[in-house]
Design a protein around this motif. Structure first.
Motif, short mmCIF file in Angstrom:
data_model
loop_
_atom_site.label_atom_id
_atom_site.label_comp_id
_atom_site.label_asym_id
_atom_site.label_seq_id
_atom_site.Cartn_x
_atom_site.Cartn_y
_atom_site.Cartn_z
N GLU A 71 17.11 -35.78 91.44
CA GLU A 71 16.30 -35.88 92.65
C GLU A 71 16.80 -34.89 93.70
N THR A 72 15.90 -34.59 94.65
CA THR A 72 16.21 -33.58 95.67
C THR A 72 17.44 -33.97 96.49
N ALA A 73 17.56 -35.25 96.82
CA ALA A 73 18.71 -35.69 97.62
C ALA A 73 20.02 -35.47 96.87
N ASP A 74 20.01 -35.75 95.59
CA ASP A 74 21.21 -35.55 94.79
C ASP A 74 21.52 -34.07 94.61
N ALA A 109 20.78 -31.78 96.79
CA ALA A 109 21.32 -31.35 98.09
C ALA A 109 22.80 -31.66 98.17
N ALA A 110 23.18 -32.85 97.70
CA ALA A 110 24.60 -33.25 97.74
C ALA A 110 25.44 -32.33 96.85
N SER A 128 21.60 -29.47 103.28
CA SER A 128 20.73 -30.56 103.71
C SER A 128 19.59 -30.73 102.73
N GLU A 129 18.95 -31.89 102.76
CA GLU A 129 17.83 -32.13 101.85
C GLU A 129 16.68 -31.18 102.16
N ARG A 130 16.49 -30.88 103.44
CA ARG A 130 15.44 -29.95 103.82
C ARG A 130 15.70 -28.55 103.24
N THR A 131 16.96 -28.13 103.32
CA THR A 131 17.33 -26.83 102.76
C THR A 131 17.17 -26.82 101.24
N ALA A 132 17.52 -27.95 100.61
CA ALA A 132 17.38 -28.04 99.16
C ALA A 132 15.92 -27.89 98.74
N LYS A 133 15.02 -28.51 99.50
CA LYS A 133 13.59 -28.38 99.19
C LYS A 133 13.14 -26.92 99.29
#
Length: 220
Positions: A170-173, A175-176, A181-186
């Protein structure tokens, strides 16, 4: 009921080869093929196929100045029902691929024995396609690995992201793991998909699998 012979036109600037092929088809395989005409000029190819209502066209890819690919496009545009066998005296598989994309129904090297063209012509006339084995191997090799310029555009961070993305994370994972940040990961994921030329994560994962990159990438 006996089928009428297939009408064949030959587009080739090598007179000796064209004459030999015509002689072979009419002398030994006259019950299957009749020669509707020959031309050494690309500009005449479409008119020849159309005026003779040709079932089949045999096109040399190396014809100057426009090339056999142009002849194939013209024939398919003017008389789309004509099935086309492209021939080449070189091992330029990029040219062969262009011929297939232009509408050719088969490709063979001119190094094959003339009599060996009879089977492929029948196959193409029946609606199937014929490929030189070496070309097929080259095309399959290209599908297993992305283009060199695509790989060259990927940074180590892109490769790491591609690996994480391909596991279904998932995007949150992601990002970690990427320490962003999750926004940057997207934003990074959207950029990667664009670089890979795919529209979604599933396609990116499928491409990674076909390329065998998941076997080589670390820190997944």
């Amino acid at each position: 009921m006996t089928r009428k012979p297939y009408v064949v036109v030959i587009v080739d600037d090598h007179e000796l080869f064209a004459e030999g092929l015509e002689l072979l088809l009419t002398r030994d395989w006259g019950e299957l093929f009749v020669i509707g005409g020959r031309t050494t000029f690309i500009e005449e190819a479409a008119e020849l196929a159309s005026s003779r209502d040709a079932d089949l066209a045999i096109v040399d890819l190396s014809m100057p100045p426009l090339g056999g690919v142009a002849a194939i496009r013209h024939i398919k545009s003017r008389h789309p029902r004509t099935r086309i066998l492209a021939l080449s005296g070189t091992d330029d598989f990029q040219l062969a691929e262009e011929a297939l994309r232009a509408g050719a129904d088969g490709f063979l090297s001119k190094t094959v024995r003339p009599e060996a063209l009879v089977g492929p012509l029948q196959t193409i006339a029946s609606g199937l396609r014929v490929l030189d084995p070496a070309l097929l191997d080259a095309l399959l090799s290209n599908t297993r690995r992305p283009a060199a310029d695509v790989l060259a555009a990927l940074t180590p961070a892109d490769l790491k992201l591609w690996s994480l993305l391909s596991t279904g994370m998932e995007t949150a994972d992601i990002a970690a793991r990427m320490v962003v940040s999750e926004r940057t990961a997207k934003r990074m994921i959207a950029s990667l998909l664009k670089k890979l030329g795919v529209g979604n994560r599933i396609a990116a994962a499928a491409l990674a699998g076909r390329c065998g990159l998941l076997d080589d990438l670390t820190d997944r």
